[in-house]
Design a protein around this motif. Structure first.
Motif, PDB file in Angstrom:
ATOM      1  N   THR A 327       0.954  -1.111  -0.051  1.00  0.00           N
ATOM      2  CA  THR A 327       0.184  -0.102  -0.048  1.00  0.00           C
ATOM      3  C   THR A 327       0.814   1.239  -0.076  1.00  0.00           C
ATOM      4  OG1 THR A 327      -1.889  -1.175   0.991  1.00  0.00           O
ATOM      5  CG2 THR A 327      -1.587   1.338   1.184  1.00  0.00           C
ATOM      6  N   ALA A 330       3.005   1.239  -3.658  1.00  0.00           N
ATOM      7  CA  ALA A 330       2.165   1.562  -4.797  1.00  0.00           C
ATOM      8  C   ALA A 330       2.483   3.125  -5.237  1.00  0.00           C
ATOM      9  CB  ALA A 330       0.701   1.331  -4.855  1.00  0.00           C
ATOM     10  N   PRO A 331       2.137   4.122  -4.448  1.00  0.00           N
ATOM     11  CA  PRO A 331       2.336   5.500  -5.032  1.00  0.00           C
ATOM     12  C   PRO A 331       3.738   5.974  -5.355  1.00  0.00           C
ATOM     13  CG  PRO A 331       1.732   5.537  -2.789  1.00  0.00           C
ATOM     14  CD  PRO A 331       1.542   4.189  -3.342  1.00  0.00           C
ATOM     15  N   VAL A 334       4.780   4.473  -8.755  1.00  0.00           N
ATOM     16  CA  VAL A 334       3.983   5.303  -9.775  1.00  0.00           C
ATOM     17  C   VAL A 334       5.019   6.656  -9.902  1.00  0.00           C
ATOM     18  CG1 VAL A 334       2.061   6.555 -10.809  1.00  0.00           C
ATOM     19  CG2 VAL A 334       1.639   4.063  -9.582  1.00  0.00           C
ATOM     20  N   PHE A 335       5.386   7.245  -8.930  1.00  0.00           N
ATOM     21  CA  PHE A 335       6.029   8.383  -9.022  1.00  0.00           C
ATOM     22  C   PHE A 335       7.541   8.149  -9.525  1.00  0.00           C
ATOM     23  CE2 PHE A 335       9.406  11.000  -7.277  1.00  0.00           C
ATOM     24  CZ  PHE A 335       9.247  12.243  -7.646  1.00  0.00           C
ATOM     25  N   TYR A 469       7.220  14.434   0.966  1.00  0.00           N
ATOM     26  CA  TYR A 469       6.128  13.727   1.112  1.00  0.00           C
ATOM     27  C   TYR A 469       5.923  12.257   1.521  1.00  0.00           C
ATOM     28  CZ  TYR A 469       3.883  17.519  -1.602  1.00  0.00           C
ATOM     29  OH  TYR A 469       3.303  18.668  -1.984  1.00  0.00           O
ATOM     30  N   PHE A 470       7.081  11.683   1.136  1.00  0.00           N
ATOM     31  CA  PHE A 470       7.265   9.892   1.428  1.00  0.00           C
ATOM     32  C   PHE A 470       7.688   9.840   2.778  1.00  0.00           C
ATOM     33  CE2 PHE A 470       6.711   9.746  -3.189  1.00  0.00           C
ATOM     34  CZ  PHE A 470       5.278   9.421  -3.168  1.00  0.00           C
ATOM     35  N   PRO A 475       0.733   6.057   2.416  1.00  0.00           N
ATOM     36  CA  PRO A 475       0.497   6.039   1.001  1.00  0.00           C
ATOM     37  C   PRO A 475       0.116   7.802   0.428  1.00  0.00           C
ATOM     38  CG  PRO A 475      -1.319   4.865   1.856  1.00  0.00           C
ATOM     39  CD  PRO A 475      -0.193   5.032   3.055  1.00  0.00           C
ATOM     40  N   TRP A 477      -0.730   9.959  -2.916  1.00  0.00           N
ATOM     41  CA  TRP A 477      -0.740   9.710  -4.215  1.00  0.00           C
ATOM     42  C   TRP A 477      -0.658  11.291  -5.050  1.00  0.00           C
ATOM     43  CZ3 TRP A 477      -0.817   5.579  -7.268  1.00  0.00           C
ATOM     44  CH2 TRP A 477      -0.985   4.305  -6.535  1.00  0.00           C
ATOM     45  N   TYR A 478      -0.604  12.092  -4.223  1.00  0.00           N
ATOM     46  CA  TYR A 478      -0.391  13.443  -4.943  1.00  0.00           C
ATOM     47  C   TYR A 478       1.035  13.471  -5.626  1.00  0.00           C
ATOM     48  CZ  TYR A 478      -0.182  18.627  -5.401  1.00  0.00           C
ATOM     49  OH  TYR A 478      -0.105  19.851  -5.924  1.00  0.00           O
ATOM     50  N   ALA A 480       2.667  11.419  -7.180  1.00  0.00           N
ATOM     51  CA  ALA A 480       2.470  10.821  -8.554  1.00  0.00           C
ATOM     52  C   ALA A 480       1.589  11.358  -9.278  1.00  0.00           C
ATOM     53  CB  ALA A 480       2.038   9.557  -8.174  1.00  0.00           C
ATOM     54  N   ALA A 481       0.703  11.915  -8.854  1.00  0.00           N
ATOM     55  CA  ALA A 481      -0.274  12.736  -9.787  1.00  0.00           C
ATOM     56  C   ALA A 481       0.399  14.078 -10.602  1.00  0.00           C
ATOM     57  CB  ALA A 481      -1.407  12.970  -9.071  1.00  0.00           C
TER      58      ALA A 481
END
Length: 608
Positions: A327, A330-331, A334-335, A469-470, A475, A477-478, A480-481
């Motif tokens: 969990t 995953a982001p 993606v990032f 951020y991390f 998790p 997702w911002y 990565a977006a």
């Protein structure tokens, strides 16, 4: 006359050493770690330049090097995902949480750090090994997707099969790096690119170019990946096998800064780690993901047989931990994949261009990004500190450290970018113009490099802000977006500009896309666990950027004469002009750097 610019206040003065939390490393330790990391990174970067010089001299900038660089996409992609961003952004907070739990765990109980390694390392190695095998088998299908117009397709397939081994070796190297940095071990992780580039240089020098061709460089990439693991694995092994009293912090006279081990940097099993005697709060603000909660069902550092199950858990008691890690992972994946997709987009768009375009983009990017790499060393060293502070609930320490590091990184990268823009032709000529790399290649590479430099501040901000951020093991997702938005802009602008402007248009699209991502991350600071002041940071960075613009003009005016003379003259002019302009604009950090660098001040401080 207008009012003088108002000074930008970064943060309050750090707490005195006596009031520092017991888990926090001293300022001297961080300074030594940053200096050590920067020194080894500089050595690795220097070897990288030697590597690129050797490749340019031996193979030039033609269809053969284009084929190799398409295959080199694999280790570049793997380095971002498994070493620099993905693996580190997940594992450093996880190890920080396990170290916090270790300090409060019963002496006779299981070690949370060893439990974390047992729960994650085998799965990471298995997944990376399977991915490497699949890439070897599917290389003939992957190469046309990466570069559809590539002339030397079979050569690129051969090189891709050799570089595919990096998926496994880089995964193991990234795991070791994250674990060692979380423990306060910086020497071996900082030396990985020294080992990597040594492997490539040795292979190209020893393997006959007439027989191997550019495949020699691909074989060197595979060998370098193995060396990255070998220089770290013994250190981590000794660290994990350390006796219980040393794993839990050891005696007070052996902690960082003690006479026997000032900073704890040299002893690979010593107590100079960030996981010594810790705060009594294993959870706190930074623990919404369940990674640090003692006994929590999502805690990957809790032994599987001691974790409580959850309703509907049919996979056994260890499955909740795996789901918790996935969990959070995953982001980050993606990032990291989105960020490295910049290279994929560039080489996809450059493949139909005249021969050598991919090589010009590669050489320009490698040189232009050196300032960014050096600037991010500060954030690499302090990232475990920020993660550990959040795991202990100390957001003020995390904020103070992150804000100062962001501005310091901005100073370094802006001075470097100004130098690159001011003296790009001289830099490229000094580094590469020999053998098969001629004057036309120098002019093309220098033009691309100047455009790349416009996005260096954005690259640095993205690399630094994403650690904030991390850093809380939850998790998000911002980021990565935001990265996907930047990649979309890069692809759209690159498609429009590659035709009329060639490689320079692709580089401009890269700079535009990463700048958008950096702006989105700054705007989204309120979403993260480290409470940074976005307006204050933006104001400080704007003043530093204005100083860099003035410094660029000064450096370009001084970049005259032969390259060995022009490059240092340009750098000196940029440094002086940047410092003077930054002080005049009351930009942050720079006055503090001047005061700390004053020789009489250092002498007085040493005597006191």
């Amino acid at each position: 006359m207008g009012d003088a610019p108002r000074p930008v206040t970064v943060a309050a003065r750090p707490a005195p050493e006596a009031d520092r939390p017991s888990w926090a490393p001293s300022g001297r330790l961080l300074a030594r770690a940053a200096a050590l990391t920067a020194a080894l990174t500089a050595v690795g970067a220097l070897l990288g330049l030697v590597r690129d010089q050797l490749l340019a001299h031996t193979f030039g900038a033609g269809t053969g090097t284009d084929a190799f660089l398409v295959a080199w996409t694999v280790p570049e992609f793997a380095a971002t995902l498994l070493i620099e961003d993905g693996m580190a952004l997940v594992l450093v907070p996880a190890f920080a949480a396990a170290l916090t739990r270790r300090a409060t765990a019963p002496p006779a109980g299981p070690d949370p750090v060893r439990a974390l390694v047992g729960a994650t390392l085998p799965k990471a190695a298995l997944g990376a090994g399977v991915a490497a095998g699949l890439l070897v088998l599917t290389a003939p299908l992957v190469v046309p997707l990466l570069a559809p117009g590539l002339p030397e397709r079979q050569l690129a397939v051969d090189c891709t099969r050799l570089t595919a081994t990096c998926l496994l070796s880089f995964a193991l190297a990234g795991y070791c790096s994250a674990a060692l940095r979380a423990h306060g071990r910086y020497l071996a992780p900082a030396a990985i690119y020294v080992a990597y580039n040594t492997g490539i240089i040795t292979a190209v020098a020893l393997l006959d170019p007439g027989v191997w061709g550019v495949r020699a460089a691909a074989a060197g990439v595979a060998a370098g990946g193995v060396l990255m693991v070998l220089i770290q694995a013994p250190v981590l092994w000794r660290r994990l096998r350390a006796p219980a009293d040393r794993r839990r912090g050891g005696s007070g006279d052996r902690r960082p800064g003690a006479p026997g081990d000032p900073g704890g940097l040299a002893d690979p099993g010593g107590p100079g780690d960030l996981g010594g005697p810790a705060e009594k709060r294993p959870g706190g603000l930074a623990d919404p993901g369940g990674l640090a909660d003692p006994g929590g069902p999502g805690d990957p550092s809790e032994p599987a047989d001691r974790r409580p199950g959850r309703p509907g858990d049919r996979g056994g008691p260890g499955e909740p931990a795996v789901r918790a890690v996935l969990t959070v992972l995953a982001p980050v994946i993606v990032f990291a994949v989105s960020r490295q997709s910049q290279v994929l987009v560039e080489r996809f768009l450059a493949a139909p261009l005249p021969a050598g375009a991919i090589s010009h983009l590669n050489y320009a990017q490698k040189v232009a990004q050196l300032p960014m790499v050096l600037s991010l060393m500060l954030c690499t060293v302090s990232f475990p500190v920020v993660a550990r502070a959040l795991a202990a609930g100390d957001t003020e320490t995390a904020r103070r450290r992150a804000e100062r590091d962001l501005l310091l990184a901005g100073v370094i990268v802006l001075v470097g970018a100004a130098t690159v823009v001011a003296a790009a032709p001289q830099i490229v000529g000094l580094l590469f113009q020999r053998g098969a790399f001629d004057g036309a290649d120098t002019a093309a590479t220098a033009g691309v490099m100047r455009v790349y430099a416009l996005g260096l501040l954005g690259q640095t901000l993205v690399g630094a802000l994403v650690r904030c951020y991390f850093s809380a093991s939850r998790p998000l997702w911002y980021p990565a977006a935001a990265m996907l938005g930047g990649i979309a802009l890069t692809a759209a602008a690159g498609s429009a500009w590659a035709g009329p402007w060639g490689a320079r248009g692709i580089a401009a699209a890269n700079a535009l896309g990463i700048t958008l991502t950096a702006a989105l991350l700054l705007l989204g600071l309120r979403r993260q666990s480290v409470p940074l002041d976005a307006r204050r940071l933006a104001t400080g960075l704007a003043r530093l950027t204005a100083a860099a613009a003035v410094a660029t003009a000064a450096g370009r005016w001084c970049a005259a004469g032969p390259p060995p003379l022009a490059v240092p003259l340009a750098f000196a002019a940029v440094t002086v002009a940047f410092t003077a302009t930054a002080c005049a604009l009351r930009a942050p950090v720079v006055p503090d750097l001047i005061r700390s660098a004053h020789p009489f001040r250092r002498l007085a401080k040493a005597r006191s």
